[in-house]
Design an enzyme around this catalytic site. Structure first.
Site, short mmCIF file in Angstrom:
data_model
loop_
_atom_site.label_atom_id
_atom_site.label_comp_id
_atom_site.label_asym_id
_atom_site.label_seq_id
_atom_site.Cartn_x
_atom_site.Cartn_y
_atom_site.Cartn_z
N GLY A 64 0.83 -1.20 0.00
CA GLY A 64 0.00 0.00 0.00
C GLY A 64 0.86 1.25 0.00
N GLY A 113 -0.60 -5.23 0.27
CA GLY A 113 -1.69 -4.88 -0.63
C GLY A 113 -1.65 -5.60 -1.97
N GLU A 136 4.49 -6.48 7.24
CA GLU A 136 3.98 -5.31 7.98
C GLU A 136 4.45 -5.20 9.42
OE1 GLU A 136 2.10 -7.28 6.09
OE2 GLU A 136 0.93 -6.07 4.70
N ASP A 144 -2.80 -7.05 6.77
CA ASP A 144 -4.22 -6.72 6.60
C ASP A 144 -4.71 -7.26 5.24
OD1 ASP A 144 -2.69 -4.89 5.14
OD2 ASP A 144 -4.13 -3.26 5.41
C1 QUE Z 1 6.17 -3.35 4.98
C2 QUE Z 1 5.20 -2.84 4.17
C3 QUE Z 1 5.54 -2.21 2.95
C4 QUE Z 1 6.88 -2.14 2.61
C5 QUE Z 1 7.86 -2.67 3.44
C6 QUE Z 1 7.49 -3.26 4.62
C7 QUE Z 1 4.56 -1.62 2.08
C8 QUE Z 1 5.04 -0.96 0.91
C9 QUE Z 1 6.41 -0.92 0.62
C10 QUE Z 1 7.01 -0.25 -0.49
C11 QUE Z 1 8.25 -0.64 -0.97
C12 QUE Z 1 8.86 0.03 -2.01
C13 QUE Z 1 8.26 1.12 -2.58
C14 QUE Z 1 7.03 1.55 -2.08
C15 QUE Z 1 6.42 0.88 -1.05
O1 QUE Z 1 7.28 -1.53 1.46
O2 QUE Z 1 3.33 -1.69 2.35
O3 QUE Z 1 6.45 2.61 -2.62
O4 QUE Z 1 8.83 1.81 -3.61
O5 QUE Z 1 4.15 -0.37 0.09
O6 QUE Z 1 8.45 -3.78 5.44
O7 QUE Z 1 3.89 -2.94 4.52
#
Ligand code: QUE
Length: 335
Positions: A64, A113, A136, A144
């Protein structure tokens, strides 16, 4: 400017996730656009099958838009937070109930997500490049997107293991526990996608191929079952700590040591409750928990350490699993 693209041809509606710079992390607009399109296609007689793909080979969907959620939390913008999660979970429910074939092609990272828009669907095709995780607890959140429904339904201990440790599993491993339904070598996936787009019968395209998916070692299901078949964090950690000389147990303790202790307790409780609940109840409880936990120190701190500053040294409070207040866990979970 939109982060999803759609194509319709030969009875197939395709949604392409197209936010490569954020590894297709789902923001509010993507969640809402996908929901609107899927709702429209559900009643469209020209569409028999929905296919979900990524427009980048860097990822399927990293999760997400958790940085935006943190910004909203720090600004006390609870309305935006509720809008985001309620709309995301509504999308997960729609995919679970979808009246047509829903196929996700996962050829890269699918986390959080990203699993919510694939695992609830009928068909999840993975390759040896698929990398699946629910990470998470490391950011002071909890698994979730309806995972408190599907994780407790995986084989003995596997869901609790994935949820608590954030362990990454690869394509063949995801297939072996039922997170995925089909395996196709990455080099063949483009051809499979083209055949689906041509409207060919799915049964002819997606044939089980038990000998093709030996890309990664099998999961240590025996150890997972031995140590993670419990809903009590103290018992799980106690079992791992008592396993002197077990290298795997030591690795798992190390993973758990990077998680928010409060998140671990909340996660275990949500999976326990999810074991006997329907998906809609699980999503409702997740929404309550998401609203509460995003307002906590651990969430702001965990996202800061992992996604904003990337120092990977969050100062969680409390810092020890044994010091988590059960009343705080109850307040977040709502039970
Ligand atoms: C836990 C998470 C997320 C995560 C890392 C976690 C998550 C998420 C991202 C993520 C990673 C790279 C990106 C970005 C988002 O990492 O939900 O925009 O470029 O979106 O340990 O829940």
């Amino acid at each position: 400017m939109s982060y999803i693209r759609t194509n319709v041809a030969n009875g197939v509606g395709e949604i392409v996730l197209d936010r490569p710079k954020a590894l297709n992390a789902l923001d509010q607009s993507m969640v809402d656009d996908m929901y609107d399109v899927l709702l429209r296609w559900a009643d469209d007689d020209d569409i028999e099958t929905v296919m979900l793909t990524s427009g980048t080979d860097r990822a399927f969907c990293a999760g997400g838009d958790i940085r935006a959620i943190r910004d909203s939390a720090l600004a006390d913008d609870t309305e935006s937070i509720t809008r985001y999660f309620s709309h995301e979970y509504r999308l997960n429910q729609l995919i679970a109930e979808y009246p047509k074939a829903h196929i996700a092609l996962i050829d890269g990272a699918a986390m959080g997500g990203g699993l919510g828009i694939s695992v609830h669907g009928e068909i999840r095709v993975v390759t040896e490049k698929a990398m699946i995780a629910m990470p998470e607890t490391a950011i002071g959140f909890f698994p979730d997107i309806g995972s408190t429904y599907f994780l407790p339904r995986l084989p003995q201990g596997v869901g609790m293991w994935l949820a608590l440790t954030g362990a990454r599993v690869r394509g063949s491993q995801a297939l072996s526990v039922g997170l995925a339904t089909h395996f196709v070598p990455s080099a063949e996936l483009g051809g499979v996608a083209d055949r689906i787009r041509s409207g060919a019968p799915l049964g002819e395209i997606l044939v089980p191929s038990p000998d093709k998916h030996t890309d990664h070692p099998p999961l240590p299901v025996e150890q997972i079952g031995e140590y993670f078949s419990d809903t009590n964090i103290a018992a799980i950690v106690g079992g791992l700590r008592g396993a002197v000389g077990d290298e795997w147990a030591a690795q798992m303790l190390d993973l758990l040591g990077h998680a928010s202790p409060t998140s671990l307790w909340v996660t275990a409780r949500l999976l326990e409750l999810g074991e006997t609940a329907m998906l809609d109840e699980c999503l409702e409880r997740e929404l309550h928990s998401a609203e509460k936990i995003t307002a906590t120190h651990d969430f702001a701190e965990g996202v800061r350490a992992v996604l904003v500053d990337k120092d990977r040294t969050p100062a969680f409070v409390p810092s020890e699993i044994d010091d988590v207040d059960p009343a705080e866990v109850s307040r977040i979970v709502g039970v």
